[in-house]
Every structure is written in C-alpha cells, then in structure tokens.
Scaffold this motif. Structure first.
Motif, PDB file in Angstrom:
ATOM      1  N   ASP A 149     111.592 -34.607 120.722  1.00 44.26           N
ATOM      2  CA  ASP A 149     112.578 -34.920 120.192  1.00 44.26           C
ATOM      3  C   ASP A 149     112.449 -35.793 118.839  1.00 44.26           C
ATOM      4  N   ILE A 150     112.664 -35.132 117.678  1.00 45.46           N
ATOM      5  CA  ILE A 150     112.179 -35.812 116.281  1.00 45.46           C
ATOM      6  C   ILE A 150     113.381 -36.274 115.646  1.00 45.46           C
ATOM      7  N   ARG A 151     114.461 -36.499 116.515  1.00 44.25           N
ATOM      8  CA  ARG A 151     115.723 -36.894 115.706  1.00 44.25           C
ATOM      9  C   ARG A 151     115.443 -38.041 114.566  1.00 44.25           C
ATOM     10  N   ARG A 152     114.582 -38.938 115.220  1.00 48.07           N
ATOM     11  CA  ARG A 152     114.574 -39.999 114.419  1.00 48.07           C
ATOM     12  C   ARG A 152     113.630 -39.869 113.116  1.00 48.07           C
ATOM     13  N   ASP A 153     113.077 -38.700 113.200  1.00 53.75           N
ATOM     14  CA  ASP A 153     112.086 -38.563 111.910  1.00 53.75           C
ATOM     15  C   ASP A 153     112.797 -37.385 111.086  1.00 53.75           C
ATOM     16  N   VAL A 154     114.192 -37.208 111.370  1.00 50.32           N
ATOM     17  CA  VAL A 154     114.673 -36.429 110.229  1.00 50.32           C
ATOM     18  C   VAL A 154     116.056 -36.961 109.939  1.00 50.32           C
ATOM     19  N   ASN A 155     116.518 -37.009 108.947  1.00 48.40           N
ATOM     20  CA  ASN A 155     117.738 -37.581 108.281  1.00 48.40           C
ATOM     21  C   ASN A 155     118.919 -36.807 108.776  1.00 48.40           C
ATOM     22  N   GLY A 156     119.936 -37.737 108.715  1.00 45.54           N
ATOM     23  CA  GLY A 156     121.211 -37.283 109.502  1.00 45.54           C
ATOM     24  C   GLY A 156     122.168 -36.117 108.808  1.00 45.54           C
ATOM     25  N   LEU A 157     121.903 -36.465 107.236  1.00 44.99           N
ATOM     26  CA  LEU A 157     122.546 -35.652 106.206  1.00 44.99           C
ATOM     27  C   LEU A 157     121.742 -34.583 105.634  1.00 44.99           C
ATOM     28  N   ASN A 158     122.443 -33.539 105.465  1.00 47.03           N
ATOM     29  CA  ASN A 158     121.801 -32.276 104.647  1.00 47.03           C
ATOM     30  C   ASN A 158     122.479 -31.735 103.759  1.00 47.03           C
ATOM     31  N   LEU A 159     122.315 -31.675 102.496  1.00 42.82           N
ATOM     32  CA  LEU A 159     123.297 -31.306 101.660  1.00 42.82           C
ATOM     33  C   LEU A 159     122.497 -30.009 100.920  1.00 42.82           C
ATOM     34  N   ALA A 160     123.244 -28.685 100.405  1.00 44.17           N
ATOM     35  CA  ALA A 160     122.644 -27.662  99.803  1.00 44.17           C
ATOM     36  C   ALA A 160     123.677 -26.973  99.275  1.00 44.17           C
ATOM     37  N   TRP A 161     123.272 -26.487  97.824  1.00 47.75           N
ATOM     38  CA  TRP A 161     124.246 -25.455  97.225  1.00 47.75           C
ATOM     39  C   TRP A 161     123.759 -23.940  97.487  1.00 47.75           C
ATOM     40  N   GLY A 162     124.867 -23.449  97.032  1.00 45.20           N
ATOM     41  CA  GLY A 162     124.183 -21.833  97.511  1.00 45.20           C
ATOM     42  C   GLY A 162     125.157 -20.723  96.762  1.00 45.20           C
ATOM     43  N   MET A 163     124.828 -19.521  96.805  1.00 47.32           N
ATOM     44  CA  MET A 163     125.524 -18.455  96.169  1.00 47.32           C
ATOM     45  C   MET A 163     125.510 -17.383  97.247  1.00 47.32           C
ATOM     46  N   GLY A 164     126.657 -16.813  97.447  1.00 46.29           N
ATOM     47  CA  GLY A 164     126.726 -15.525  98.268  1.00 46.29           C
ATOM     48  C   GLY A 164     127.642 -14.544  97.883  1.00 46.29           C
ATOM     49  N   GLY A 165     127.408 -13.257  98.351  1.00 48.20           N
ATOM     50  CA  GLY A 165     128.158 -12.091  97.657  1.00 48.20           C
ATOM     51  C   GLY A 165     128.062 -10.984  98.940  1.00 48.20           C
ATOM     52  N   GLY A 166     129.011  -9.969  98.747  1.00 44.25           N
ATOM     53  CA  GLY A 166     129.096  -9.101  99.799  1.00 44.25           C
ATOM     54  C   GLY A 166     130.324  -8.333  99.648  1.00 44.25           C
ATOM     55  N   VAL A 167     130.970  -7.697 100.834  1.00 44.38           N
ATOM     56  CA  VAL A 167     131.933  -6.788 100.773  1.00 44.38           C
ATOM     57  C   VAL A 167     132.990  -7.215 101.712  1.00 44.38           C
ATOM     58  N   GLU A 168     134.076  -6.818 101.756  1.00 45.13           N
ATOM     59  CA  GLU A 168     135.246  -6.783 102.891  1.00 45.13           C
ATOM     60  C   GLU A 168     135.688  -5.507 103.077  1.00 45.13           C
TER      61      GLU A 168
END
Length: 224
Positions: A149-168
């Motif tokens: 269990d390494i929760r105390r060694d991992v920050n609680g907040l993660n932020l990411a930017w991204g780009m997606g694409g596809g079809v409907e």
C-alpha cells in the motif's frame, strides 16, 4: 441528432495503456500498465456540432514502472519492512494506481456522412487518487516485495491534458456508438518524494524527482 441546447448521456468502457516519466535522467520509464477506464459521460451541445463534455469515472490500474539507476531508500512513507529499507542499483518500482476521474473537454464533430460523424476532443482531466499499490523488483529482491500500500507515497491529485479523436456511428436517431483514440499527458507531480538516492559521485541526495503519468486510451462508448 443533437441540436443546440441538447443534453446527451452515455458511458464508456475503454482499455488503456499508461506509463510514467520523471524529470530525472537517472530514473527512467521501464514498463507500461494495461488498465481500464469505466464511467458515465455527459455532453451539452451549445451549437449543433460543438459540445462541452464531462462525466465521472474510474481509471483502474494506471501508472507504470520506473527504473532507478542508483540504489537508495524509496517509498519512505510506506511500510516496506526492514529488509527493503535500502534498495540496490537498478531497482524497479511499479505503480498500480486507481483514480476517480472528472474530464472537461470540448467536442467538435463533423456533419454526418451516412451513419458516421468524426470528432476531435481536446481537454483536461482531474484525477483523484483512490488507491495505490506498488511492487519492487531487482537484484536480491525477493517475492516479499509485492503489492504494498503506497498511498502515502502518491499525491492525491493528478492533472492531465489530452487530445482525442474518433468516430460516432448512429444506431438510431438519438443513440450512437463511439470509438476512438485518446492521448493523455500528466503535468502534475504524482510522486511524494521523501526518499534518499545513494549517488556514488555526489553522495547521498534527496530524491526529489517529478513523476508524471501519461496514457493512451482506446475509447469505446455508447451515447444516447
């Protein structure tokens, strides 16, 4: 067919590959995690083919493996046991992380070609760490170094930017299947650095690298 002012809902079940990088040249990527994104989606169309998209979901088994060129004392906030207080050169630390994710994207669609529409979807994702497990492998490391269990060694907040694409693909006038690819790049430090690096050239150093999680996702969903 979504019109201006329409609100659509749906869900996704999307396999993903994730990995970790750091800003320290002595700590390198050494493996990917196969995970899954599962959750509910919502789209508000402020114009016919432009929507604000959000939702809530879980990202399972994200993270990756980091190879530490120099040995040291890592994951200091977790209970690793006395036999793992000092780790050898070339040790690998694997992160298995789970997040509650809230995306915020802008979806831009083409007009319909037969039953198909194409889309692009740039945006950001907020991740709240809900679980963190880790394992250690390397020379002289036994089977006891698995699934801490390494929760105390991992920050609680993660932020990411991204780009997606596809079809409907339209199944009915209001229901469509969604398939695409999304690339997500973390820009927040996910690692809580309290350890020590045993550097043979500079002596013992504080381990203060910035670890970030990125992912490639095969988006599969249903909107209605």
């Amino acid at each position: 067919l979504a019109q201006e002012g329409d609100l659509r809902f749906g869900f996704q079940l999307s396999p993903s590959f994730s990995w970790m990088n750091t800003n320290d040249t002595r700590i390198n990527r050494s493996g990917t995690n196969l995970g899954m994104k599962l959750g509910m989606l919502a789209e508000y169309y402020f114009r016919e083919n432009y929507a604000f998209s959000t939702g809530i979901g879980f990202a399972f088994n994200h993270g990756g493996t980091l190879l530490f060129e120099y040995g040291g004392s890592y994951w200091k906030n977790s209970n690793l046991g006395s036999s793992l207080d000092t780790l050898p050169d070339g040790v690998k630390l694997k992160y298995n992380l789970q997040f509650v994710e809230i995306p915020a994207t802008i979806k831009m669609r083409t007009r319909e070609f037969g039953y198909l529409r194409y889309f692009l979807e740039p945006g950001i994702t907020i991740g709240l760490r809900s679980q963190a497990r880790g394992s250690i492998t390397g020379r002289g490391i036994g089977d006891q170094a698995d699934k801490f269990d390494i929760r105390r060694d991992v920050n609680g907040l993660n932020l990411a930017w991204g780009m997606g694409g596809g079809v409907e693909y339209s199944l009915t006038e209001t229901t469509s299947l969604v398939a695409g690819l999304g690339f997500q790049v973390g820009f927040a430090d996910i690692t809580e650095d309290k350890g020590t690096v045993f550097d043979p050239d500079r002596g013992n150093q504080l381990e203060n690298s910035k670890g970030k999680v990125s992912a490639l996702t095969l988006k599969l969903g249903l909107m209605f």
